[in-house]
Motif scaffolding. Structure first.
Motif: not given
Length: 489
Positions: A193-197, A388
């Protein structure tokens, strides 16, 4: 001389005692029949009954058979007692017959050639005494033979040891492979749920750097995403001649199985995303607008190369172009009219940037959105009520219930509070859904009040029917594959 005509009766029963033989005076007073009865097994012819020799012959036959049985009787510890001459002479013929037959039926012991043994039976073989059988003597081995035997044993032991070591290594390798497979499966099914990863699996391909603006953009973007380990490369040639086209490529290590509803690890490979971006400075846009179908031809050229794909159009420096007075001049309204027609005809997306920093931010957002897109779609498909997963526990039961309602897609905190005021517990809401008609379940919470907007400004209104339908689908839906987030809200 007259003979008696009476015949002597002999009883068949063994229990009846034989009467004593008649005396000579009795025979003289009786007459016998002339019929002869063979009372013994002897082949000698007996005189006619009534003759004194007849009785003497009977006695001799009796003594002959008694002598044959004497040996066996003595070997068993007993002997046949002697009888008087009168008993020998006058013994009953029936008793003589019985005694002779019993004598012939007695088994004999001793030699195989003794009398009474069956001549046709094979001779019995004696078992050899095991103590008397001697094992063959082993030949004496020479020193060379002993050394060869020892070397053979050592070789067999070494082979056996090597085989055990190979089996152990194979088991260890199999366990390592199984452990690695479990690790890959666990890593593939980890919730993202994290775009950066996701940027580490993405690669952006720049067009050939032909202008200083593109050179600066590539350098600035590489510095921005370097901390996320995203790959930045430059194409060797323009994919669409005359235009600067950006593309993305993904490193695939797992694929989603819609039947099992889980990620399955696969052999690593790369796959191009079906999204392309056309970089266009404002002066180039003005030249395309001057041509009636100039802007449309740009989009059609890209689709002719890559198929029916998603296309973004990034326009750089439009604000500065509108401020200038020289060159091809178009007003803001004319440009917006042309671009709106392009959006409706070709289903394109427009991005406006005026600085390098804006272009870097746009490319970063687009790359991150593409990276998390597969995980976001799966999250909304089978976890629509739990988008979430990092929600904290409520302060009490009522607060926890309100946080659960808030997890519904597009539900605000004020809307969840309005639903909790009407249905204070989850059980009350479930019972209301169960008791209601199926057609009325979609509007179960439509009349609940929303007092505030997201920014906190007071704006009293009701939960609309579309959002109420989403709540009903999430809380009481029976189809686990229903996409609750697609309600017309």
């Amino acid at each position: 001389m007259s003979f008696p005509s009476d015949v002597i009766e002999i009883s068949d029963s063994d229990d009846d005692a034989c009467p004593p033989p008649p005396t000579s005076s009795q025979f003289s007073q009786r007459s016998f029949s002339s019929d002869l009865v063979d009372l013994c097994s002897s082949d000698d012819e007996l005189p006619a009954p009534g003759d004194p020799k007849f009785f003497r012959g009977l006695g001799q036959a009796k003594r002959k058979r008694s002598s044959l049985a004497a040996g066996s009787s003595k070997s068993s510890g007993g002997y046949i007692g002697e009888s008087s001459d009168e008993e020998d002479q006058y013994e009953s013929p029936k008793k003589i017959t019985r005694r002779a037959s019993s004598t012939s039926m007695k088994p004999t012991y001793g030699d195989a050639s003794s009398e009474g043994e069956d001549e046709d039976s094979p001779p019995k073989k004696k078992k050899p005494n095991s103590s008397s059988v001697k094992a063959p003597r082993k030949p004496h081995k020479t020193g060379e033979e002993k050394a060869a035997a020892k070397a053979l044993k050592q070789q067999e032991a070494a082979e056996k040891k090597a085989q055990k070591a190979a089996e152990k290594a194979a088991k260890a390798e199999e366990a390592a492979i199984d452990k690695e497979a479990k690790k890959e499966y666990k890593s593939a099914n980890k919730l993202v749920n994290d775009k950066k990863s996701t940027l580490k699996d993405m690669e952006i391909i720049f067009p050939p750097v032909s202008t200083p603006a593109l050179q600066k953009l590539r350098q600035a973007f590489g510095e921005e995403v370097g901390q996320y380990k995203m790959t930045v490369s430059v194409s060797g040639r323009q994919s669409v001649p005359g235009y600067d086209v950006f593309s993305w490529r993904r490193n695939v290590t797992a694929e989603y199985d819609p039947i099992k509803r889980e990620w399955q690890p696969v052999e690593p490979h790369t796959k191009f995303e079906e999204t392309y971006l056309v970089y266009m400075p404002s002066d180039e846009l003005a030249r395309c607008i001057r041509d009636e179908d100039g802007v449309k031809n740009v989009v059609r050229s890209v689709r002719a190369k890559y198929g029916r794909v998603q296309i973004f159009l990034m326009i750089d420096g439009l604000t500065a172009y509108l401020r200038r007075s020289g060159g091809i001049r178009y007003t803001k309204e004319q440009i917006e009219r042309k671009l709106s027609a392009l959006q409706m005809a070709e289903h394109t997306h427009l991005l406006y940037v005026d600085k390098i920093e804006d272009a870097v931010a746009r490319l970063y957002d687009l790359s991150a959105d593409l990276g998390i897109k597969p995980h976001k779609l799966i999250e909304r498909s089978h976890l629509p009520f739990c988008s979430n997963t990092r929600q904290t526990t409520g302060a009490n039961l009522a607060d926890t219930w309100q946080k659960m309602i808030k997890q519904v897609h597009r539900m605000t905190e004020s809307g969840a509070q309005g639903i909790v005021e009407v249905f204070p517990t989850a059980n009350m809401l479930f019972e209301a859904y169960e008791a209601a008609h199926p057609a009325a379940r979609d509007g179960m919470v439509a009349d609940c009040m929303i007092k505030h907007r997201v920014d906190g400004v007071a704006n009293p209104r009701k939960v609309n029917g579309a959002l109420s339908k989403v709540v009903g689908t999430v809380m009481f839906g029976e189809d686990p594959l229903t996409l609750a987030y697609k309600a017309n809200a």
